[in-house]
Design an enzyme around this catalytic site. Structure first.
Site, PDB file in Angstrom:
ATOM      1  N   GLU A 218      40.476  -2.689  45.639  1.00 43.50           N
ATOM      2  CA  GLU A 218      40.028  -3.885  44.912  1.00 43.50           C
ATOM      3  C   GLU A 218      40.654  -4.004  43.528  1.00 43.50           C
ATOM      4  OE1 GLU A 218      37.883  -1.918  46.580  1.00 43.50           O
ATOM      5  OE2 GLU A 218      37.043  -3.241  48.126  1.00 43.50           O
TER       6      GLU A 218
ATOM      7  N   HIS B 285      25.519  -4.167  49.237  1.00 42.46           N
ATOM      8  CA  HIS B 285      26.178  -5.299  49.897  1.00 42.46           C
ATOM      9  C   HIS B 285      25.310  -6.556  49.827  1.00 42.46           C
ATOM     10  CE1 HIS B 285      28.699  -2.169  51.677  1.00 42.46           C
ATOM     11  NE2 HIS B 285      29.467  -3.072  52.234  1.00 42.46           N
TER      12      HIS B 285
END
Lengths: 331, 334
Positions: free
Chosen positions: B71, B140
């Site tokens: 990322e 998440h």
């Protein structure tokens, strides 16, 4: 470490337990009895088992989103894990963590992890602790091929190397990072090559072979225990199921998966070898199969019967220190 | 012409239009093509939720780029490309993962233009899935838009329906500022009216989606549907609610908030995120600061509690804002 009869039988029981646990989860999801994001470890049983068979109570492991196998191999109670996945109060984490966050610090299990690569520095920190506290322990980071592309991987290996930390970095190269083939995102042939940048020994094991993992992990763990620093162990393995339960698996061929399942299944290979070489008896294997199956059935029954958490539990366990001003935790 | 399609499809449609109308638009992310940018252009995945399905086939592997699970490199590279002539759209799979790659947004993208005396352009869009409700647990499921909304130099938007998602995303991509485009789980697979063709929903403009005179319900993303359901229930009790969909969190449409407050004198703000340092608090502060004379009752915030997101379904349901919680808050105002 010597592979005694008992240890070998224990390893078989662990692999069978991981296999049975994960297959049971798939069954429960199909029946609509279980929900949530699940990533199963089918096919990779020999890796967690081969490594953790050589770890004790002073040793730590950090895991991944595909963490059930590591937890079982590190001795986390299967009944608690099953209850956790059912979201029950009796779960390993009281139903708060779920599949991606199963942890049992008392067992040296630092948690499954929802963030790819995040367990690698955590294990590095555990290695720092055992070094400073001189416990004689080691810390193992399990992670996937995909995580070896994260900064967290490279920074941790560098740090562990310069500090000679008692760490073992176990990359489970299962050929696929989510939906992407590893060779598309990793330019080196073997992830083990990356150890050279950090002046760290690298080992490659057949991750579908318990005996090979056991031998190579043994070298790395022994080196860490001797205070000589960290190692990188690449286990070549395969994810029998999808990235997550429900993954339609459209990105890889059925043939590829079938080939691994029929030719390389770590349980079949283990059984063939121990029987072929007379290392374990057929009776003991069958007895272990029965015990494991019963244990899993009991875990499911207990989990289904267990109470759900009270909704007031939403706001507990956030801080160790209660203060008057923390009033916003109303559910 | 319009038709009802799921929000995820509307987002895919906006991406297709943006890429057709501007060759500088590229899409980057983990599995946005799927299967590793196969040379034959097959796109079996199209992102973890299938939002970008079909784009690799249409635009090829030079413009639809599967990245490693890296990322920091993903966001950092997109910022560098945006500063030098491309118009990247990044898919950050879940907003929780911003923890891995905050620097490129916080210290680079947000500040280039200012630090360089107005000379830089940063036409970057970060699409990211937010919110709870899928039992995806603590890492998440977060609604972290309060982080990006709190960074000067970033723009943050959050649609509540498919039609707005398409138009807001086109505005975001065509903006020369870095925009964080939130995709709430609670609406991604809900269908609603989406016009055909190319259109933009302006950034910074809230939308009054229901008219009433007794109480104002201010919501964003998935909580707009909760507010609508609460308003319907209130109507049965004889209370008429204004429902304001913020759509844009930064810039915040302060005038629209004050207008509805002026009409009703009572305001409840509903936010999926945790309560500290958040959008709900900003709305409440605005009402007190600039709307004090308009208030006939305290401003109420309905948010998640100040805790991580729990896994167990019963706990997650208890965690999220609900119609019942909104009704309880409204009843405290009368």
């Amino acid at each position: 470490m010597q592979l005694t009869y008992e240890r070998l039988l224990g390893a078989y029981r662990t692999m069978r337990m991981i296999r049975g646990f994960e297959e049971k989860l798939l069954e429960l999801v199909n029946l609509g009895k279980m929900s949530g994001f699940l990533h199963v470890y089918l096919g990779e049983e020999a890796v967690a088992t081969g490594v953790c068979a050589q770890l004790g109570e002073h040793d730590w492991v950090a895991s991944t989103h595909r963490g059930h196998g590591h937890a079982i191999a590190k001795g986390v109670d299967v009944r608690g894990m099953m209850a956790e996945l059912f979201g029950r109060r009796t779960g390993t984490c009281k139903g708060k963590g779920g599949s991606m966050h199963i942890a049992d610090l008392d067992k040296g299990m630092l948690g499954a992890n929802g963030i790819v690569g995040a367990g690698i520095p955590l294990a590095t920190g555990a290695a720092l602790t055992v070094k400073l506290k001189k416990t004689g322990g080691v810390a193992v980071a399990f992670f996937g091929d995909g995580a070896s592309n994260q900064g967290a991987f490279h920074e941790s290996l560098n740090l562990a190397s310069i500090w000679k930390l008692p760490a073992v970095y176990v990359v489970e190269n299962n050929g696929w990072g989510e939906f992407t083939p590893t060779e598309y995102v990793v330019p080196v042939k073997d992830i083990a090559e990356r150890a050279a940048s950090y002046a760290m020994p690298a080992l490659i094991a057949d991750g579908m072979d318990f005996f090979d993992v056991f031998a190579k992990a043994g070298e790395a763990i022994a080196r860490a225990r001797r205070g000589e620093g960290p190692s990188l162990l690449e286990c070549k393995t395969y994810r029998f199921a999808g990235h997550f339960v429900g993954d339609p698996l459209a990105y890889r061929s059925k043939d590829e998966a079938e080939r691994w399942k029929t030719e390389r299944d770590p349980l079949q290979r283990f059984t063939a070898r121990v029987l072929g070489e007379g290392l374990l008896s057929q009776e003991d294997l069958q007895r272990a199969d029965g015990e494991v199956a019963r244990h899993i059935e009991e875990a499911v029954k207990a989990a289904e019967a267990a109470p759900l958490p009270d909704v007031a539990e939403v706001t507990t366990d956030v801080y160790a220190t209660a203060t008057r001003t923390r009033s916003e935790g109303r559910a | 012409m319009s038709r009802e399609i799921p929000t995820a499809f509307a987002i895919g449609e906006a991406l297709r239009i943006a890429m057709e109308t501007d060759p500088d638009v590229i899409l980057m992310g983990e599995d946005v093509a799927g299967g590793g940018n196969r040379p034959d252009g097959t796109d079996e995945a199209g992102g973890i939720l299938g939002t970008t399905r079909g784009l690799i086939k249409r635009f090829g592997p030079e413009r639809v780029l599967d990245t490693p699970i890296s990322e920091m490199a993903l966001l950092g590279t997109a910022v560098g490309a945006a500063a030098t002539g491309m118009r990247p759209v990044v898919e950050l799979m879940f907003m929780d993962f911003i923890g891995v790659c905050l620097d490129p947004l916080l210290n680079q993208a947000a500040k280039f233009r200012y630090m360089f005396g107005g000379k830089a352009r940063m036409p970057l869009t970060v699409r990211t899935v937010t919110g709870a409700g899928m039992q995806a647990a603590a890492q998440h499921s977060q609604s972290l838009y309060w982080i990006t909304s709190g960074v000067a130099g970033l723009t943050t938007v959050i649609p509540s329906n498919a039609g707005d998602a398409k138009g807001l995303l086109l505005s975001a991509i065509r903006s020369d500022d870095p925009v964080v485009f939130c995709e709430p789980k609670g609406i991604l697979f809900l269908s609603s009216e989406v016009p055909e063709g190319d259109y933009e929903v302006p950034i910074g403009v809230a939308n009054l989606v229901r008219q009433g005179s007794d109480v104002s319900l201010v919501a964003m993303g998935a909580t707009v549907n909760i507010a609508q359901q609460a308003a319907a229930r209130l109507a049965e009790e004889g209370l008429q609610a204004d429902v304001l969909d913020l759509r844009s969190l930064e810039p915040l449409d302060e005038e629209a908030i004050l207008t509805t407050l002026g009409k009703t004198g009572r305001l409840v703000v509903i936010d999926e995120a945790t309560p500290r340092c958040g959008i709900a608090s900003d709305v409440a502060a605005l009402c007190v600061d600039r709307g004090f004379d308009l208030l006939n009752a305290p401003v109420k915030r309905v948010t998640a509690p100040f805790t991580p997101v729990p896994f167990s379904r019963v706990l997650e349901e208890g965690y999220m804002p609900s119609v019942e919680k909104v009704l309880a808050a409204v009843r405290e105002l009368f």
